[in-house]
Write an enzyme that holds these catalytic residues in place. Structure first.
Site, PDB file in Angstrom:
ATOM      1  N   GLY A 144      85.564  -7.947  25.803  1.00  0.00           N
ATOM      2  CA  GLY A 144      85.566  -9.147  25.006  1.00  0.00           C
ATOM      3  C   GLY A 144      84.239  -8.894  24.226  1.00  0.00           C
TER       4      GLY A 144
ATOM      5  N   GLU B 185      77.984  -8.829  33.639  1.00  0.00           N
ATOM      6  CA  GLU B 185      76.316  -8.635  33.341  1.00  0.00           C
ATOM      7  C   GLU B 185      76.158  -7.760  31.577  1.00  0.00           C
ATOM      8  OE1 GLU B 185      73.964  -7.829  34.786  1.00  0.00           O
ATOM      9  OE2 GLU B 185      72.531  -6.233  33.885  1.00  0.00           O
TER      10      GLU B 185
ATOM     11  N   MET C  42      92.136 -22.596  26.816  1.00  0.00           N
ATOM     12  CA  MET C  42      91.677 -21.746  26.379  1.00  0.00           C
ATOM     13  C   MET C  42      91.182 -21.345  25.399  1.00  0.00           C
ATOM     14  SD  MET C  42      90.623 -20.038  29.662  1.00  0.00           S
ATOM     15  CE  MET C  42      89.259 -20.304  31.532  1.00  0.00           C
TER      16      MET C  42
ATOM     17  N   ILE D 268      91.392 -13.072  26.995  1.00  0.00           N
ATOM     18  CA  ILE D 268      92.794 -14.476  26.057  1.00  0.00           C
ATOM     19  C   ILE D 268      92.512 -15.114  24.822  1.00  0.00           C
ATOM     20  CG2 ILE D 268      93.223 -14.536  28.371  1.00  0.00           C
ATOM     21  CD1 ILE D 268      91.914 -17.687  28.625  1.00  0.00           C
ATOM     22  N   ASP D 269      91.304 -15.175  24.683  1.00  0.00           N
ATOM     23  CA  ASP D 269      90.379 -16.034  23.182  1.00  0.00           C
ATOM     24  C   ASP D 269      91.124 -15.164  21.819  1.00  0.00           C
ATOM     25  OD1 ASP D 269      87.853 -16.645  24.940  1.00  0.00           O
ATOM     26  OD2 ASP D 269      89.013 -17.476  25.267  1.00  0.00           O
TER      27      ASP D 269
ATOM     28  N   GLY E  96      85.120 -11.645  31.360  1.00  0.00           N
ATOM     29  CA  GLY E  96      86.067 -12.557  31.853  1.00  0.00           C
ATOM     30  C   GLY E  96      87.918 -11.515  31.841  1.00  0.00           C
TER      31      GLY E  96
ATOM     32  N   ARG F 124      96.800 -39.118  29.653  1.00  0.00           N
ATOM     33  CA  ARG F 124      96.603 -38.754  31.194  1.00  0.00           C
ATOM     34  C   ARG F 124      96.158 -37.003  30.215  1.00  0.00           C
ATOM     35  NH1 ARG F 124      96.502 -42.721  32.335  1.00  0.00           N
ATOM     36  NH2 ARG F 124      97.680 -43.497  34.248  1.00  0.00           N
TER      37      ARG F 124
ATOM     38  N   HIS G 272      87.626 -20.509  24.283  1.00  0.00           N
ATOM     39  CA  HIS G 272      85.784 -20.630  24.638  1.00  0.00           C
ATOM     40  C   HIS G 272      86.095 -20.560  22.852  1.00  0.00           C
ATOM     41  CE1 HIS G 272      81.617 -17.746  23.765  1.00  0.00           C
ATOM     42  NE2 HIS G 272      81.547 -19.410  24.882  1.00  0.00           N
TER      43      HIS G 272
ATOM     44  N   GLU H 188      89.779 -25.753  24.307  1.00  0.00           N
ATOM     45  CA  GLU H 188      88.375 -26.129  24.495  1.00  0.00           C
ATOM     46  C   GLU H 188      86.881 -26.387  24.272  1.00  0.00           C
ATOM     47  OE1 GLU H 188      86.868 -23.359  28.138  1.00  0.00           O
ATOM     48  OE2 GLU H 188      87.585 -21.638  26.920  1.00  0.00           O
TER      49      GLU H 188
HETATM   50  O1  F6P Z   1      87.221 -15.396  27.927  1.00  0.00           O
HETATM   51  C1  F6P Z   1      87.724 -15.989  28.149  1.00  0.00           C
HETATM   52  C2  F6P Z   1      87.628 -17.282  28.911  1.00  0.00           C
HETATM   53  O2  F6P Z   1      88.517 -17.310  29.587  1.00  0.00           O
HETATM   54  C3  F6P Z   1      87.049 -18.031  28.130  1.00  0.00           C
HETATM   55  O3  F6P Z   1      88.456 -18.927  27.273  1.00  0.00           O
HETATM   56  C4  F6P Z   1      86.781 -19.320  28.354  1.00  0.00           C
HETATM   57  O4  F6P Z   1      86.056 -20.682  28.050  1.00  0.00           O
HETATM   58  C5  F6P Z   1      85.496 -18.287  29.464  1.00  0.00           C
HETATM   59  O5  F6P Z   1      86.324 -17.080  29.673  1.00  0.00           O
HETATM   60  C6  F6P Z   1      85.387 -18.665  30.380  1.00  0.00           C
HETATM   61  O6  F6P Z   1      84.747 -18.319  31.870  1.00  0.00           O
HETATM   62  P1  F6P Z   1      84.158 -17.770  33.074  1.00  0.00           P
HETATM   63  O7  F6P Z   1      85.416 -16.842  33.748  1.00  0.00           O
HETATM   64  O8  F6P Z   1      82.846 -16.835  32.892  1.00  0.00           O
HETATM   65  O9  F6P Z   1      84.277 -19.151  34.052  1.00  0.00           O
END
Ligand code: F6P
Length: 337
Positions: A109, A74, A176, A133-134, A11, A256, A178, A229
């Protein structure tokens, strides 16, 4: 004259271009090396897709989001050792030889760290730089990209207070991260979240309901709920939607949800991330100059160090339940589920 390759994988996030700039400018100006940019992560190694990078091509990168090299998810080394896998390994080795690379800097990552370790395993000198970012890469206190995502998420949470207050609503924001809760914890605490839900800390919807009702009984007519998430849900809905529906059902209060999504990965890096990325890029190049390979650059306290790649691959850094922000938050009356 050493020639190093750079690839960016997984990502994207703000700060990758600052890292590329840190590697390139250090390699060219301090060590007299040449630099090749490999396109689309490990795909570029398989497809021999690359470009030469120069000092001039680094201009304007420091504050630019995304990655000029492109990225992909990949994974060049699948588990099985099928003939097709052997061919892919040989193709990668052949292409690296064609590019005349002496070493490769892998920026990415957890998945990238694993692939970098496998690249090292077939004899390619590798240095990796943790990027996400995680902030969930083992072995480093911080990854660049994290500070920027927290800054963006915190601004979003700040903005939810006024609309929640005006409508006397419960506002749920999904961030986000992960499988880890670092962004939710840091932005939730910085943004004044009343309830902060992390994958690492189990939650009970009754506790969340009680926390919201208690606030109302104290005259606080709205609540801000920050959810990572990766928290458990019904396995169908996204975390934010699921939690908003559960809360409205349990409390009867209009609720909401906002899913912040890819905004957390966009735009210019914060000054902190620019400097962290610059430092990590420079130290990665120093490791290559020293011939100190198969290591990941890392942040420990305020220092930049390096750790053996094999210690990183396959591990995940999650939020400890006794993290100081969790301990201080609980004492202040914030509900963690
Ligand atoms: O690893 C960074 C991230 O933004 C995670 O926080 C998120 O769950 C994931 O990538 C989303 O993956 P993609 O960009 O493949 O949709």
């Amino acid at each position: 004259m050493k020639k190093i390759g750079i690839l960016t994988s997984g990502g994207d996030c703000p700060g990758i271009n600052a890292t590329i700039r840190g590697v390139c400018k250090t390699a060219i100006n301090h060590y007299g090396m040449e630099v090749t940019g490999i396109h689309s992560g490990f795909l570029g190694l398989l497809e021999n897709d690359f470009e030469e990078l120069t000092d001039a091509s680094m201009s304007g990168l420091l504050n630019r989001g995304g990655t000029i090299l492109g990225t992909s998810r990949e994974k060049p080394f699948k588990k099985n050792a099928s003939p097709e896998q052997q061919e892919r390994r040989q193709l990668i080795l052949d292409n690296i030889e064609k590019m005349q690379l002496d070493a490769i800097v892998c920026i990415g990552g957890n998945g990238t760290q694993k692939s970098a370790a496998k690249l090292a395993g077939i004899g390619i000198p590798v240095v990796s730089i943790p990027k996400t970012i995680d902030n969930d890469v083992w072995g480093t206190d911080l990854t660049f990209g994290f500070d920027t995502a927290v800054t963006i998420a915190t601004d979003a949470i700040d903005r939810l207070h006024s609309t929640a207050s005006s409508h006397k609503r419960v506002m749920v924001i999904e961030v986000m991260g992960h499988k880890a809760g670092w962004i939710a914890l840091y932005s939730g605490m910085a943004g004044g979240g009343d309830v902060i839900l992390l994958p690492e800390i189990p939650y009970n919807i009754q506790n969340i309901r009680d926390a919201i009702i208690e606030r109302i009984n104290k005259g606080r007519t709205y609540s801000i709920i920050v959810v990572a998430e990766g928290i458990p849900t019904d396995g169908v809905k996204r975390a934010g939607e699921y939690m908003a529906q559960m809360i409205e059902y349990e409390t009867g209060i209009e609720t909401r949800e906002t899913v912040l999504g890819y905004i957390q990965r966009g735009g210019s890096p914060t000054p902190f991330d620019r400097n962290l990325a610059t430092r990590m890029g420079g130290h990665a190049t120093e490791l290559i100059a020293q011939g100190n390979f198969n290591r990941m650059v890392a942040m420990k306290g305020n220092d930049i160090i390096s750790v053996p790649l094999e210690e990183i691959a396959g591990r995940l850094k999650t939020v400890p339940a006794d993290h100081d922000l969790v301990v201080q938050g609980r004492r202040m009356g914030i509900c963690f589920g």
